[in-house]
Structure formats: structure tokens, C-alpha cells
Design an enzyme around this catalytic site. Structure first.
Site, PDB file in Angstrom:
ATOM      1  N   GLN A 203      44.154  41.285  46.524  1.00  0.00           N
ATOM      2  CA  GLN A 203      44.793  42.650  46.650  1.00  0.00           C
ATOM      3  C   GLN A 203      45.956  42.695  47.408  1.00  0.00           C
ATOM      4  O   GLN A 203      45.927  42.642  48.426  1.00  0.00           O
ATOM      5  CB  GLN A 203      43.591  43.636  47.057  1.00  0.00           C
ATOM      6  CG  GLN A 203      44.142  45.162  46.974  1.00  0.00           C
ATOM      7  CD  GLN A 203      44.191  45.454  45.288  1.00  0.00           C
ATOM      8  OE1 GLN A 203      43.284  45.284  44.627  1.00  0.00           O
ATOM      9  NE2 GLN A 203      45.256  46.322  45.026  1.00  0.00           N
TER      10      GLN A 203
ATOM     11  N   LYS B 255      37.244  47.541  40.777  1.00  0.00           N
ATOM     12  CA  LYS B 255      37.238  46.364  39.965  1.00  0.00           C
ATOM     13  C   LYS B 255      35.977  45.648  40.092  1.00  0.00           C
ATOM     14  O   LYS B 255      35.553  45.291  39.044  1.00  0.00           O
ATOM     15  CB  LYS B 255      38.429  45.451  40.881  1.00  0.00           C
ATOM     16  CG  LYS B 255      39.632  45.932  40.444  1.00  0.00           C
ATOM     17  CD  LYS B 255      40.767  45.216  41.283  1.00  0.00           C
ATOM     18  CE  LYS B 255      42.179  45.820  40.932  1.00  0.00           C
ATOM     19  NZ  LYS B 255      43.285  45.395  41.815  1.00  0.00           N
TER      20      LYS B 255
ATOM     21  N   ASP C  89      46.164  38.120  37.622  1.00  0.00           N
ATOM     22  CA  ASP C  89      47.267  38.801  37.707  1.00  0.00           C
ATOM     23  C   ASP C  89      48.360  38.529  37.131  1.00  0.00           C
ATOM     24  O   ASP C  89      49.333  39.251  37.104  1.00  0.00           O
ATOM     25  CB  ASP C  89      47.406  39.097  39.315  1.00  0.00           C
ATOM     26  CG  ASP C  89      46.875  40.379  40.060  1.00  0.00           C
ATOM     27  OD1 ASP C  89      46.615  41.271  39.231  1.00  0.00           O
ATOM     28  OD2 ASP C  89      46.989  40.526  41.119  1.00  0.00           O
TER      29      ASP C  89
END
Ligand code: NDP
Length: 306
Positions: A98, A54, A121
Site C-alpha cells: 500500500q 481490500k 498493481d
């Protein structure tokens, strides 16, 4: 029929390229750069790889990448304070913690604490609710990527998703539910299947668009697929690969497969995503897309079409 492979790697690379151009244009016009903060708690090997990838993709798109690593025994309130600090940081436009997080931390409390405008997200209930309500929202990355693949594939054939029957196997907040909502927004007729669905193969055989998001290796067989369907395989499952022999530590090698028995399904479908190389690469590209969207909305800039 032998299906055409949907090249998620290539489609994701093109999307990342368009995002990079948009970032450069906004930078030239406004002198500002989108920033994405990723927080990793603990040392999970797979999560380390995701976070590293990422960071690389964020920088390659011309955005600023902030990485924060906290020890595995970090108390929940310390992580939530970190998230609140990032919520208040103007140079951070997107925040991603995460998952999975260690057991002492509630994943839901983390999701609830992220400012919805920075929730790249798309998991905060405010964004989930706005998506269902047809309002402007940040949408979870894997579902967004899955629907872009289906949409672009049909568009290349001169078609669209409107009026198609989509069957989605899986009803998680992370994948199944947002995929269903996005496909509904594209005017599909949507059926959501799950572990209690009666006669799943028959249900799947009705699908013009079949999305598998289950987590069971090669569950969807060739005779579950309607001839000419577009199959989007979200699953990522690691299975033993005795044909590949042993690794240098003498352990049996493994390989990744999806939720769809690819070779069988490809005999019947018109289009199908491979695993790896299908939905997976779209997830990071859509994370960048969401960061760009969040940056524009926070600054009142017109959102570039990417
Ligand atoms: P979850 O475990 O949260 O959800 C799985 C869903 O599958 C549930 O709704 C469950 O039904 C359903 N299910 C389980 N068994 C069956 C069955 N026998 N028949 C029909 N439905 C069943 O998984 P996720 O949604 O988080 O992930 C799904 C897959 O996608 C996983 O393989 C994951 O690794 C992959 N994934 C891939 C990503 C990517 O970047 N490509 C990102 C995220 C996930 P019920 O609700 O009834 O229990």
C-alpha cells in the site's frame, strides 16, 4: 443534454460477482484458491481504510487474503525482504504494497522488487513495458477500471471505443500513461494532456472520451466538454463543505469531489462518472481481476473471461 450517470458501484459489484463465480469454478476444478497479500507500512488512516476494504472484497470473492502490518519506522531492507519472501510463497498469487510508504523507503525500489508475475498493481517496469509493447501484462487497477467503464458504457449504446478521440488529462505512471495505453489498445486516437498543455479547454472540447486524472478539484468545467462526450473522472479530492456544518469535534465537514465540475459537465456530456461512486469502486474490483489473472497464469489455468 443531461448526461447519464455511469454507476461504477453497480458495474464493480457485477464484476466482483463474476470474479467470485470464476474463483469458485477454478476451486472446484483444481482445488486451489487465489491468494492476495497486502502489506501496509505505518498507520496512515486512509491507507488503513483501503487495506481493510481490500481484505473484505478479497474474501467476499472467495480468495485468501493475507495482511501484513509493519511499523512506520520499518527500514527499507526489511520491507524488501518481506516482498522477496512473498515472491517465493506459492500460495500468494498477488502482492500489493500500500502506497504511500514512509519516507525512508523508496517506492520505486519496492515496485522493482515485486515479482512481475505477482505485481497486481501493474506498476513494475516489466509490466508497464509489456503493456506498451502489446504483450501480456498485469495492468494498473484504476486505469483498467476506468477503461472498463468507458467500454461498457459505449457497448450498452451499441458502440465501441474504436476511432474515438480520447483526451487524457494527467500523465502519471499510476493513472494517465496506462489509461492512454489501454485506450490506444482499444483503437482510440489518444491525446495526452498535462500541466504544460497549451489551451487545455480547447483540447478537451475535442474529446469523445475525456479522462481526468489530475488531482485538482472540479478543474474541468462544463464548457470544456464536447456535447455527447463520455467523461471518466478519476480524481478524488477532499474539499470543505460548509453547507454540512461541523463534525462532533467542532471541525468543518468536508466532502469528496472529482477533477470535473460534475453538475456543469453533466449538462453537456452524454455519460459521466460521479465522485464518489464512479471509478473508485472499480479499482478494488480490478485488483481482484488482476489477482485472478495472476493466479491463472502462474498455474497454467485457462483464464476465465470476467
Ligand atoms: P499525479 O499527481 O501523479 O499526476 C497528476 C497529473 O496531472 C500530472 O501528469 C500533471 O502534469 C497533471 N496536472 C497537474 N496540474 C495540471 C493542470 N493544471 N492542467 C493539466 N494537467 C495537470 O496524480 P495521479 O495520477 O496519481 O492521480 C490523479 C488523480 O486521480 C488524483 O486526484 C488521485 O487522487 C486520483 N486517483 C484516484 C484513484 C481511484 O481509485 N479513483 C486511484 C489513483 C489516483 P505534469 O506531469 O505536467 O506535472
Amino acid at each position: 443534454m443531461t448526461a447519464q450517470k455511469i454507476d461504477g458501484k453497480e458495474i464493480a459489484a457485477q464484476l466482483r460477482g463474476r470474479i467470485g463465480k470464476a474463483v469458485a469454478g477454478l476451486q472446484a476444478a483444481h482445488g486451489k484458491t487465489p491468494g492476495l497479500a497486502v502489506v501496509l507500512v505505518g498507520e496512515d488512516a486512509a491507507s488503513e481504510v483501503y487495506v481493510r476494504n481490500k481484505g473484505i472484497a478479497t474474501k467476499a470473492a472467495g480468495m485468501t487474503s493475507y495482511e501484513f502490518r509493519l511499523p512506520a519506522d520499518t527500514p527499507e531492507d526489511v520491507l524488501l525482504d518481506k516482498v522477496r519472501a512473498l515472491n517465493a510463497e506459492p500460495d500468494v498469487n498477488g502482492i500489493l504494497v500500500q502506497f504511500p510508504v514512509p519516507a525512508q523507503i523508496s517506492q520505486q525500489r519496492v515496485i522493482d522488487t515485486i515479482d512481475p508475475s505477482k505485481d497486481v498493481d501493474g506498476l513494475n517496469p516489466a509490466n508497464a513495458g509489456r503493456l506498451v509493447s502489446g504483450l501480456q501484462a498485469l495492468t494498473p487497477c484504476t486505469p483498467l477500471g476506468s477503461v472498463i467503464l468507458a467500454k461498457e458504457t459505449l457497448a450498452k449504446q451499441g458502440g465501441d471505443l474504436s476511432g474515438k478521440h480520447a483526451v487524457i488529462i494527467g500523465r502519471s505512471n499510476l493513472v494517465g500513461k496506462p489509461v492512454a495505453q489501454l485506450l490506444l489498445n482499444e483503437n482510440c486516437t489518444v491525446t495526452m494532456a498535462h500541466s504544460r498543455t497549451a489551451d487545455l479547454p480547447a483540447m478537451c472540447r475535442q474529446a469523445d472520451i475525456l479522462v481526468a486524472a489530475v488531482g485538482i478539484a472540479e478543474m474541468v468545467k462544463g464548457d470544456w466538454v464536447k456535447p455527447g462526450a463520455c467523461v471518466i473522472d478519476v480524481g478524488i479530492n477532499r474539499i470543505d463543505a460548509p453547507e454540512k456544518g461541523l463534525d462532533d469535534k467542532g471541525r468543518g465537514k468536508t466532502r469528496l469531489v472529482g477533477d470535473v465540475a460534475y453538475d456543469e459537465a453533466a449538462e453537456v456530456a452524454a455519460h459521466i462518472t460521479p465522485v464518489p461512486g464512479g471509478v473508485g469502486p472499480m479499482t478494488i474490483a480490478c485488483l481482484l481481476k488482476n489477482t485472478l489473472t495472476a493466479f491463472c497464469r502462474q498455474n497454467g489455468f485457462e483464464e476465465p473471461v470476467v
